[in-house]
Design a protein around this motif. Structure first.
Motif, PDB file in Angstrom:
ATOM      1  N   ALA A  55      34.787  42.101  44.625  1.00 47.97           N
ATOM      2  CA  ALA A  55      33.662  41.892  45.549  1.00 47.97           C
ATOM      3  C   ALA A  55      34.087  40.825  46.563  1.00 47.97           C
ATOM      4  CB  ALA A  55      32.417  41.450  44.787  1.00 47.97           C
ATOM      5  N   PHE A  56      33.390  40.805  47.711  1.00 45.70           N
ATOM      6  CA  PHE A  56      33.742  39.874  48.789  1.00 45.70           C
ATOM      7  C   PHE A  56      32.669  38.813  48.932  1.00 45.70           C
ATOM      8  CE2 PHE A  56      35.749  43.919  49.729  1.00 45.70           C
ATOM      9  CZ  PHE A  56      37.068  43.540  49.937  1.00 45.70           C
ATOM     10  N   GLY A  57      33.109  37.548  49.128  1.00 46.58           N
ATOM     11  CA  GLY A  57      32.178  36.446  49.298  1.00 46.58           C
ATOM     12  C   GLY A  57      31.813  36.223  50.763  1.00 46.58           C
ATOM     13  N   GLU A  58      30.862  35.345  51.011  1.00 44.55           N
ATOM     14  CA  GLU A  58      30.369  35.091  52.372  1.00 44.55           C
ATOM     15  C   GLU A  58      31.411  34.368  53.213  1.00 44.55           C
ATOM     16  OE1 GLU A  58      26.774  32.924  51.995  1.00 44.55           O
ATOM     17  OE2 GLU A  58      25.645  34.590  51.091  1.00 44.55           O
ATOM     18  N   GLN A  59      32.318  33.629  52.595  1.00 44.24           N
ATOM     19  CA  GLN A  59      33.325  32.875  53.330  1.00 44.24           C
ATOM     20  C   GLN A  59      34.655  33.622  53.429  1.00 44.24           C
ATOM     21  OE1 GLN A  59      32.334  30.061  54.757  1.00 44.24           O
ATOM     22  NE2 GLN A  59      30.324  30.411  53.810  1.00 44.24           N
ATOM     23  N   GLY A  60      34.652  34.905  53.126  1.00 45.89           N
ATOM     24  CA  GLY A  60      35.868  35.708  53.197  1.00 45.89           C
ATOM     25  C   GLY A  60      36.724  35.662  51.943  1.00 45.89           C
ATOM     26  N   GLU A  61      36.185  35.030  50.889  1.00 39.63           N
ATOM     27  CA  GLU A  61      36.949  34.958  49.654  1.00 39.63           C
ATOM     28  C   GLU A  61      36.790  36.269  48.857  1.00 39.63           C
ATOM     29  OE1 GLU A  61      32.913  33.103  48.604  1.00 39.63           O
ATOM     30  OE2 GLU A  61      34.236  33.389  50.354  1.00 39.63           O
ATOM     31  N   TRP A  62      37.625  36.418  47.858  1.00 38.30           N
ATOM     32  CA  TRP A  62      37.549  37.594  46.994  1.00 38.30           C
ATOM     33  C   TRP A  62      37.107  37.174  45.592  1.00 38.30           C
ATOM     34  CZ3 TRP A  62      42.392  37.254  49.828  1.00 38.30           C
ATOM     35  CH2 TRP A  62      42.493  38.161  50.880  1.00 38.30           C
ATOM     36  N   HIS A  63      36.181  37.941  45.035  1.00 38.40           N
ATOM     37  CA  HIS A  63      35.794  37.770  43.627  1.00 38.40           C
ATOM     38  C   HIS A  63      36.401  38.938  42.854  1.00 38.40           C
ATOM     39  CE1 HIS A  63      33.213  34.604  44.886  1.00 38.40           C
ATOM     40  NE2 HIS A  63      32.378  35.399  45.554  1.00 38.40           N
ATOM     41  N   LEU A  64      37.346  38.639  41.958  1.00 39.20           N
ATOM     42  CA  LEU A  64      38.048  39.692  41.220  1.00 39.20           C
ATOM     43  C   LEU A  64      37.804  39.573  39.722  1.00 39.20           C
ATOM     44  CD1 LEU A  64      41.602  39.625  42.895  1.00 39.20           C
ATOM     45  CD2 LEU A  64      39.663  41.068  43.476  1.00 39.20           C
ATOM     46  N   GLU A  65      37.597  40.712  39.087  1.00 41.42           N
ATOM     47  CA  GLU A  65      37.624  40.780  37.633  1.00 41.42           C
ATOM     48  C   GLU A  65      38.980  41.396  37.256  1.00 41.42           C
ATOM     49  OE1 GLU A  65      35.365  42.879  33.810  1.00 41.42           O
ATOM     50  OE2 GLU A  65      34.776  43.392  35.871  1.00 41.42           O
ATOM     51  N   ILE A  66      39.763  40.671  36.452  1.00 48.84           N
ATOM     52  CA  ILE A  66      41.115  41.145  36.138  1.00 48.84           C
ATOM     53  C   ILE A  66      41.335  41.228  34.629  1.00 48.84           C
ATOM     54  CG2 ILE A  66      42.086  40.166  38.251  1.00 48.84           C
ATOM     55  CD1 ILE A  66      43.347  37.976  36.411  1.00 48.84           C
ATOM     56  N   GLU A  67      42.261  42.102  34.235  1.00 48.31           N
ATOM     57  CA  GLU A  67      42.734  42.173  32.849  1.00 48.31           C
ATOM     58  C   GLU A  67      44.223  42.516  32.899  1.00 48.31           C
ATOM     59  OE1 GLU A  67      42.220  44.725  28.724  1.00 48.31           O
ATOM     60  OE2 GLU A  67      40.596  44.736  30.196  1.00 48.31           O
ATOM     61  N   LEU A  68      45.044  41.684  32.266  1.00 49.63           N
ATOM     62  CA  LEU A  68      46.484  41.908  32.250  1.00 49.63           C
ATOM     63  C   LEU A  68      47.091  41.202  31.048  1.00 49.63           C
ATOM     64  CD1 LEU A  68      48.211  39.706  34.991  1.00 49.63           C
ATOM     65  CD2 LEU A  68      45.969  39.232  34.006  1.00 49.63           C
ATOM     66  N   GLU A  69      48.362  41.452  30.826  1.00 54.15           N
ATOM     67  CA  GLU A  69      49.038  40.828  29.695  1.00 54.15           C
ATOM     68  C   GLU A  69      49.130  39.322  29.913  1.00 54.15           C
ATOM     69  OE1 GLU A  69      52.693  42.653  28.436  1.00 54.15           O
ATOM     70  OE2 GLU A  69      52.013  44.627  29.112  1.00 54.15           O
ATOM     71  N   ALA A  70      48.993  38.576  28.812  1.00 60.55           N
ATOM     72  CA  ALA A  70      48.984  37.117  28.882  1.00 60.55           C
ATOM     73  C   ALA A  70      50.266  36.576  29.527  1.00 60.55           C
ATOM     74  CB  ALA A  70      48.804  36.529  27.482  1.00 60.55           C
ATOM     75  N   ARG A  71      51.390  37.247  29.244  1.00 59.35           N
ATOM     76  CA  ARG A  71      52.654  36.757  29.807  1.00 59.35           C
ATOM     77  C   ARG A  71      52.672  36.896  31.325  1.00 59.35           C
ATOM     78  NH1 ARG A  71      56.361  40.791  31.024  1.00 59.35           N
ATOM     79  NH2 ARG A  71      55.743  42.894  30.429  1.00 59.35           N
ATOM     80  N   GLU A  72      52.071  37.982  31.860  1.00 58.38           N
ATOM     81  CA  GLU A  72      52.009  38.167  33.309  1.00 58.38           C
ATOM     82  C   GLU A  72      51.099  37.115  33.935  1.00 58.38           C
ATOM     83  OE1 GLU A  72      53.734  40.037  35.081  1.00 58.38           O
ATOM     84  OE2 GLU A  72      54.456  41.722  33.888  1.00 58.38           O
ATOM     85  N   PHE A  73      50.001  36.800  33.255  1.00 56.91           N
ATOM     86  CA  PHE A  73      49.069  35.784  33.749  1.00 56.91           C
ATOM     87  C   PHE A  73      49.752  34.426  33.828  1.00 56.91           C
ATOM     88  CE2 PHE A  73      45.547  32.742  33.186  1.00 56.91           C
ATOM     89  CZ  PHE A  73      44.712  33.155  34.214  1.00 56.91           C
ATOM     90  N   GLU A  74      50.499  34.079  32.752  1.00 61.33           N
ATOM     91  CA  GLU A  74      51.204  32.793  32.742  1.00 61.33           C
ATOM     92  C   GLU A  74      52.320  32.771  33.784  1.00 61.33           C
ATOM     93  OE1 GLU A  74      50.323  30.097  31.152  1.00 61.33           O
ATOM     94  OE2 GLU A  74      48.597  31.216  30.373  1.00 61.33           O
TER      95      GLU A  74
END
Length: 430
Positions: free
Chosen positions: A393-412
């Motif tokens: 989703a998009f915020g009022e200031q042009g930011e992005w709101h993301l819901e993510i799911e990925l492997e813990a190693r990729e996140f780190e």
């Protein structure tokens, strides 16, 4: 050096009940082993004894009966469904006037026929030579005299001693070669571990359907056949799991009751794939009346190779041969997967197997909500590349709101690369 029956040899099978564990089903399995070795069973001699006979294993009366069968059937070899002492083999060969092979020798012969890889052939030859080293004296008593002739005089070494020395030297050479192969295998294993991809190892009794299941899960063309020990050399494939990333799945050699210890020792590096796995899929022939015994035998071998503590899911295969059985997942009182009922041959329940594996590895994944500033386009692109974005989703200031799911190693890894920082991670959904 190793005496192997040639395909099509006429064989007399001998099975004597000397313990409660050696029942009629074991005789059926022995018949399958003989056929798998390429021999032609022409007669089966059975009997019962309280204890094995020291000279013939079967007693002199039964030995004479076998001699008559060998003569009448024109048999080339007599195969025993038991482990024979070297002296018993020698005595039987002298009486029967043909080659005698015990259960261990028969299994070694099948392995010799099926080994395709360089490592597999080295492992089988090592096991064969260790087995043969105790039987060198068979039929070679005339070689006990000392060597003579040009170039052979001097040390006073008998021909038999020379054979033993050459055999031991060959065993040492094979062990050195296997050490090199094992080091390369260990490097490959470390590479998989560095990639942080968990390994799932298929184990089970021989002919339970491991290779067929492997092919269905990975869309591979690994050799699979309705015969004992169709697979010897381990095969690896990448397996994509639903909402759990990827894993490496390995198809390994099947087990059998009374598996020769020399084979277990020779195949240690191959069997290590099971010991170092993150999960074992124990494939079971659900149609077999001996399945409980087979399960016990597999678990005994797993304990012997140090893999008994690896998490295990039982895969009850071949349910298409059971009346009224449908694919399903059985769980314990805590809701954990205990067994999955499938038919690899009929392609029933494969999605349940994938789901069961995925459940074991989902704790390796993270689920977060992110608030990305407008200048974080590189991070956003990377998350889409990893197929980690579940919603946006998009915020009022042009930011992005993301819901993510990925492997813990990729996140780190994203955090180490300084693409992502803790301020971007939201405690609650936006």
């Amino acid at each position: 050096m190793f005496e192997r029956p040639k395909a099509g040899e006429r064989a007399v099978l001998v099975h004597v009940d000397v313990a409660a564990s050696m029942g009629e089903e074991d005789l059926n399995e022995f018949h399958e082993l003989v056929v798998s070795a390429g021999a032609e069973p022409v007669a089966i001699v059975t009997g019962a004894r309280r204890t094995p006979d020291a000279k013939y294993y079967i007693g002199s009366g039964k030995a004479e009966e076998i001699a008559e069968v060998v003569l009448s059937e024109g048999a080339d070899v007599v195969l025993f469904n038991h482990a024979l002492a070297p002296s018993q083999e020698r005595n039987l060969e002298a009486l029967l006037k043909c080659r005698v092979l015990d259960r261990t020798g028969l299994i070694l012969d099948i392995f010799a026929q099926r080994a395709d890889s360089h490592e597999g052939r080295l492992q089988v030859e090592l096991a064969q030579l260790k087995h043969l080293s105790t039987r060198l004296i068979r039929g070679w008593t005339h070689l006990e005299r000392q060597k003579g002739g040009i170039g052979l005089r001097g040390p006073g070494e008998t021909q038999l001693e020379t054979d033993r020395r050459l055999l031991n030297e060959r065993i040492k050479q094979l062990r050195k070669r296997l050490d090199k192969v094992q080091r390369r295998r260990e490097q490959s294993r470390k590479a998989r571990k560095k990639a942080e991809l968990p390994t799932v190892s298929l184990v089970g009794y021989t002919n339970a359907g491991k290779s067929t299941l492997f092919n269905k899960l990975t869309d591979s063309g690994v050799y699979a056949a309705d015969q004992l020990f169709a697979t010897l050399d381990p095969t690896f494939r990448r397996l994509e799991l639903p909402q759990a990333g990827a894993a490496i799945i390995a198809d390994t050699v099947g087990f059998i009751r009374h598996l020769p210890h020399d084979l277990v020792a020779a195949f240690q590096s191959t069997l290590e794939e099971s010991r170092n796995a993150a999960l074992l899929l124990h494939v079971i022939d659900s149609h077999s009346v001996e399945r409980h015994t087979m399960i016990e035998q597999v678990n005994l071998v797993l304990k012997e190779i140090g893999a008994s503590e690896v998490p295990q899911i039982e895969i009850f295969n071949k349910i298409d041969l059971l009346e009224g059985e449908e694919p399903r997942i059985d769980r314990d009182e805590h809701g954990n997967v205990r067994r999955v009922w499938v038919s690899a041959q009929a392609d029933l329940g494969m999605e349940l197997v994938l789901e069961a594996i995925a459940e074991q590895f989902r704790d390796r994944r993270v689920h977060h909500w992110l608030n990305l500033p407008a200048d974080a386009g590189r991070l956003r692109a990377r998350l889409f590349e990893l197929e980690a974005v579940r919603s946006e989703a998009f915020g009022e200031q042009g930011e992005w709101h993301l819901e993510i799911e990925l492997e813990a190693r990729e996140f780190e890894l994203l955090k180490r690369q300084k693409l992502l920082d803790d301020e971007m991670v939201l405690a609650d959904p936006p």
